[in-house]
Design a protein around this motif. Structure first.
Motif, mmCIF file in Angstrom:
data_model
loop_
_atom_site.group_PDB
_atom_site.id
_atom_site.type_symbol
_atom_site.label_atom_id
_atom_site.label_comp_id
_atom_site.label_asym_id
_atom_site.label_seq_id
_atom_site.Cartn_x
_atom_site.Cartn_y
_atom_site.Cartn_z
ATOM 1 N N ILE A 244 -36.942 -47.756 -32.689
ATOM 2 C CA ILE A 244 -36.755 -47.019 -31.432
ATOM 3 C C ILE A 244 -35.371 -47.289 -30.856
ATOM 4 C CG2 ILE A 244 -37.523 -46.872 -29.033
ATOM 5 C CD1 ILE A 244 -40.398 -47.347 -30.118
ATOM 6 N N TYR A 245 -34.938 -48.547 -30.892
ATOM 7 C CA TYR A 245 -33.606 -48.852 -30.370
ATOM 8 C C TYR A 245 -32.505 -48.364 -31.306
ATOM 9 C CZ TYR A 245 -34.515 -51.290 -26.053
ATOM 10 O OH TYR A 245 -34.864 -51.567 -24.754
ATOM 11 N N THR A 246 -32.828 -48.126 -32.568
ATOM 12 C CA THR A 246 -31.860 -47.487 -33.455
ATOM 13 C C THR A 246 -31.550 -46.075 -32.980
ATOM 14 O OG1 THR A 246 -32.560 -48.787 -35.382
ATOM 15 C CG2 THR A 246 -31.431 -46.705 -35.814
ATOM 16 N N LEU A 247 -32.578 -45.345 -32.565
ATOM 17 C CA LEU A 247 -32.359 -44.008 -32.017
ATOM 18 C C LEU A 247 -31.531 -44.066 -30.741
ATOM 19 C CD1 LEU A 247 -35.838 -42.284 -32.514
ATOM 20 C CD2 LEU A 247 -33.702 -41.727 -33.671
ATOM 21 N N LEU A 248 -31.806 -45.042 -29.892
ATOM 22 C CA LEU A 248 -31.021 -45.190 -28.670
ATOM 23 C C LEU A 248 -29.564 -45.534 -28.989
ATOM 24 C CD1 LEU A 248 -33.418 -47.090 -26.235
ATOM 25 C CD2 LEU A 248 -32.372 -44.855 -25.857
ATOM 26 N N ALA A 249 -29.368 -46.411 -29.971
ATOM 27 C CA ALA A 249 -28.013 -46.763 -30.374
ATOM 28 C C ALA A 249 -27.297 -45.565 -30.991
ATOM 29 C CB ALA A 249 -28.043 -47.932 -31.359
ATOM 30 N N MET A 250 -28.032 -44.735 -31.749
ATOM 31 C CA MET A 250 -27.442 -43.514 -32.282
ATOM 32 C C MET A 250 -27.026 -42.585 -31.155
ATOM 33 S SD MET A 250 -30.067 -42.777 -35.451
ATOM 34 C CE MET A 250 -29.359 -41.170 -35.809
ATOM 35 N N GLN B 294 -17.016 -32.712 -26.769
ATOM 36 C CA GLN B 294 -17.595 -33.791 -25.977
ATOM 37 C C GLN B 294 -18.919 -33.360 -25.343
ATOM 38 O OE1 GLN B 294 -14.484 -35.088 -23.283
ATOM 39 N NE2 GLN B 294 -13.710 -36.566 -24.782
ATOM 40 N N ARG B 295 -18.995 -32.121 -24.894
ATOM 41 C CA ARG B 295 -20.258 -31.622 -24.347
ATOM 42 C C ARG B 295 -21.330 -31.574 -25.431
ATOM 43 N NH1 ARG B 295 -17.226 -26.626 -21.393
ATOM 44 N NH2 ARG B 295 -16.342 -27.807 -19.637
ATOM 45 N N LEU B 296 -20.939 -31.122 -26.604
ATOM 46 C CA LEU B 296 -21.890 -31.074 -27.716
ATOM 47 C C LEU B 296 -22.397 -32.469 -28.062
ATOM 48 C CD1 LEU B 296 -23.154 -28.979 -29.606
ATOM 49 C CD2 LEU B 296 -21.306 -29.440 -31.222
ATOM 50 N N ALA B 297 -21.497 -33.456 -28.029
ATOM 51 C CA ALA B 297 -21.894 -34.840 -28.303
ATOM 52 C C ALA B 297 -22.860 -35.349 -27.234
ATOM 53 C CB ALA B 297 -20.658 -35.736 -28.362
ATOM 54 N N MET B 298 -22.633 -34.968 -25.970
ATOM 55 C CA MET B 298 -23.518 -35.405 -24.889
ATOM 56 C C MET B 298 -24.908 -34.794 -25.033
ATOM 57 S SD MET B 298 -20.989 -35.267 -21.574
ATOM 58 C CE MET B 298 -19.362 -36.014 -21.655
ATOM 59 N N VAL B 299 -24.972 -33.527 -25.446
ATOM 60 C CA VAL B 299 -26.280 -32.887 -25.647
ATOM 61 C C VAL B 299 -27.030 -33.554 -26.794
ATOM 62 C CG1 VAL B 299 -27.431 -30.750 -26.294
ATOM 63 C CG2 VAL B 299 -25.508 -30.682 -24.701
ATOM 64 N N LEU B 300 -26.338 -33.795 -27.893
ATOM 65 C CA LEU B 300 -26.972 -34.469 -29.032
ATOM 66 C C LEU B 300 -27.412 -35.875 -28.641
ATOM 67 C CD1 LEU B 300 -27.700 -34.175 -32.008
ATOM 68 C CD2 LEU B 300 -25.434 -35.031 -32.599
ATOM 69 N N SER B 301 -26.602 -36.548 -27.843
ATOM 70 C CA SER B 301 -26.961 -37.882 -27.355
ATOM 71 C C SER B 301 -28.224 -37.825 -26.504
ATOM 72 C CB SER B 301 -25.801 -38.467 -26.544
ATOM 73 O OG SER B 301 -26.178 -39.675 -25.913
ATOM 74 N N GLY B 302 -28.303 -36.817 -25.624
ATOM 75 C CA GLY B 302 -29.494 -36.679 -24.789
ATOM 76 C C GLY B 302 -30.753 -36.410 -25.600
ATOM 77 N N LEU B 303 -30.627 -35.610 -26.659
ATOM 78 C CA LEU B 303 -31.781 -35.326 -27.520
ATOM 79 C C LEU B 303 -32.253 -36.586 -28.246
ATOM 80 C CD1 LEU B 303 -30.659 -31.895 -29.026
ATOM 81 C CD2 LEU B 303 -32.564 -32.269 -27.444
ATOM 82 N N PHE B 304 -31.314 -37.348 -28.796
ATOM 83 C CA PHE B 304 -31.681 -38.598 -29.473
ATOM 84 C C PHE B 304 -32.355 -39.566 -28.502
ATOM 85 C CE2 PHE B 304 -28.280 -38.188 -33.006
ATOM 86 C CZ PHE B 304 -29.200 -37.591 -33.843
ATOM 87 N N ALA B 305 -31.765 -39.707 -27.310
ATOM 88 C CA ALA B 305 -32.311 -40.652 -26.333
ATOM 89 C C ALA B 305 -33.676 -40.191 -25.828
ATOM 90 C CB ALA B 305 -31.340 -40.819 -25.169
ATOM 91 N N GLY B 306 -33.815 -38.890 -25.569
ATOM 92 C CA GLY B 306 -35.108 -38.373 -25.129
ATOM 93 C C GLY B 306 -36.185 -38.582 -26.172
ATOM 94 N N LEU B 307 -35.821 -38.369 -27.447
ATOM 95 C CA LEU B 307 -36.766 -38.616 -28.538
ATOM 96 C C LEU B 307 -37.140 -40.090 -28.603
ATOM 97 C CD1 LEU B 307 -38.307 -37.664 -31.046
ATOM 98 C CD2 LEU B 307 -36.198 -37.934 -32.357
ATOM 99 N N SER C 206 -24.850 -50.289 -30.483
ATOM 100 C CA SER C 206 -23.874 -49.340 -31.031
ATOM 101 C C SER C 206 -22.551 -50.017 -31.352
ATOM 102 C CB SER C 206 -23.655 -48.199 -30.031
ATOM 103 O OG SER C 206 -22.668 -47.312 -30.496
ATOM 104 N N VAL C 207 -22.055 -50.810 -30.426
ATOM 105 C CA VAL C 207 -20.772 -51.490 -30.630
ATOM 106 C C VAL C 207 -20.900 -52.556 -31.714
ATOM 107 C CG1 VAL C 207 -19.009 -52.930 -29.538
ATOM 108 C CG2 VAL C 207 -20.006 -51.008 -28.294
ATOM 109 N N LEU C 208 -22.006 -53.282 -31.699
ATOM 110 C CA LEU C 208 -22.217 -54.358 -32.660
ATOM 111 C C LEU C 208 -22.290 -53.828 -34.090
ATOM 112 C CD1 LEU C 208 -22.854 -57.440 -32.946
ATOM 113 C CD2 LEU C 208 -25.253 -56.828 -32.847
#
Length: 297
Positions: A17-23, A174-187, A216-218
């Motif tokens: 689950i935290y892998t998805l959040l890190a993604m 950057q907007r596209l990256a934010m949308v993809l980020s929101g989908l990953f985090a929501g999932l 993510s940084v690690l």
């Protein structure tokens, strides 16, 4: 042996689950955006799916899909104002978004049940399903990186001025990256709700924000293995070294400092770079050896 592995299945679920959040965090970092809002979108996904399943009786797959979609819609709406900000201002704006979501979850008693959270969520997100979903998301990330989208994000992260000179639409990517980020985090949030039986507002606060960013940084923000490596290290180390369990925050901070100082590109990205350098050195040595053999005596 099987019983031993099953005893750590909850840890594996947590890692996935935290892998998805890190993604989710890695996607925006790769696009040169300092957004730290995955915890907010995870809260949207978790609460939406949990409310639909527990209160309205929706099936788990439909509830998870709805929570993920709503998080993506909210991230798309937030992407427009956030793409106009830079650096620390993006971080502050997304930090405020996390706090707003936590406050709503704590005080909207009639919907979210306030600080008590929501319980009685069916455990539909089993380890097998989590493995499959994470693998598919990693495949999606790898595929995007192979096309112009991933290369454009890499250029933007390196230097926005160069990206503009090459005709790359910085704000669009950057907007596209934010949308993809929101989908990953929501999932990730929805899967967390259907894996842990219950959710509460404090789960989606500062701790989740730091864990996603540190993972993510690690691990490394540009490698598909980076989020998995970072999440595995940060999650399992306190679990297997029990005397660190009460000092999880200290361990995460210390690891992050060490990685930033000695492995600034993250574990996975640094290993990939070392492997590439060694491959080049071997090829150069082989080529030089071939030239020497072919040279006249």
């Amino acid at each position: 042996m099987i019983d031993y592995l099953l005893s750590y299945s909850s840890v594996l679920d947590h890692v996935l689950i935290y892998t998805l959040l890190a993604m989710s965090q890695a996607v925006v970092l790769r696009a040169g955006t300092f957004s730290i809002g995955p915890a907010a979108f995870a809260a949207i996904g978790a609460y939406t799916s949990a409310i639909l399943a527990v209160t309205h009786g929706w099936s788990a797959p439909l509830a998870i899909a709805s929570g993920t979609l709503l998080a993506g819609v909210v991230s798309a709406l937030m992407a427009y104002p956030l793409s106009r900000l830079r650096g620390v201002f993006q971080a502050l704006a997304t930090l405020a978004l996390v706090q707003v979501m936590v406050t709503i979850a704590q005080n909207w008693d009639s919907v979210t049940n306030g600080v008590l959270g929501i319980s009685g969520i069916p455990k539909a997100a089993t380890t097998g399903w989590l493995l499959l979903i994470v693998a598919l998301c990693m495949l999606l990330t790898w595929t995007l990186g192979k096309f112009s989208l991933g290369r454009a994000m890499d250029v933007i992260r390196a230097d926005e001025t160069v990206a503009v000179s090459l005709g790359i639409r910085v704000a669009y990517h950057q907007r596209l990256a934010m949308v993809l980020s929101g989908l990953f985090a929501g999932l990730a949030g929805a899967l967390h709700a259907f894996n842990s039986y219950a959710i509460s507002p404090e789960e989606f606060g500062f701790h989740m924000l730091v864990h996603a960013l540190a993972s993510s940084v690690l691990g490394g923000a540009t490698s598909i293995w980076g989020p998995l490596v970072g999440s595995a290290v940060l999650t399992t180390l306190p679990e297997f070294v029990r005397f660190f369990a009460d000092y999880r925050g200290v361990v995460q901070g210390a690891l992050l400092m060490v990685i930033i100082i000695y492995l600034p590109h993250g574990i996975a990205d640094t290993l990939r770079s070392w492997r590439h350098d060694r491959k080049v050195q071997r090829e150069v040595a082989l080529r030089e050896g071939t030239l020497r053999k072919g040279a006249p005596a």
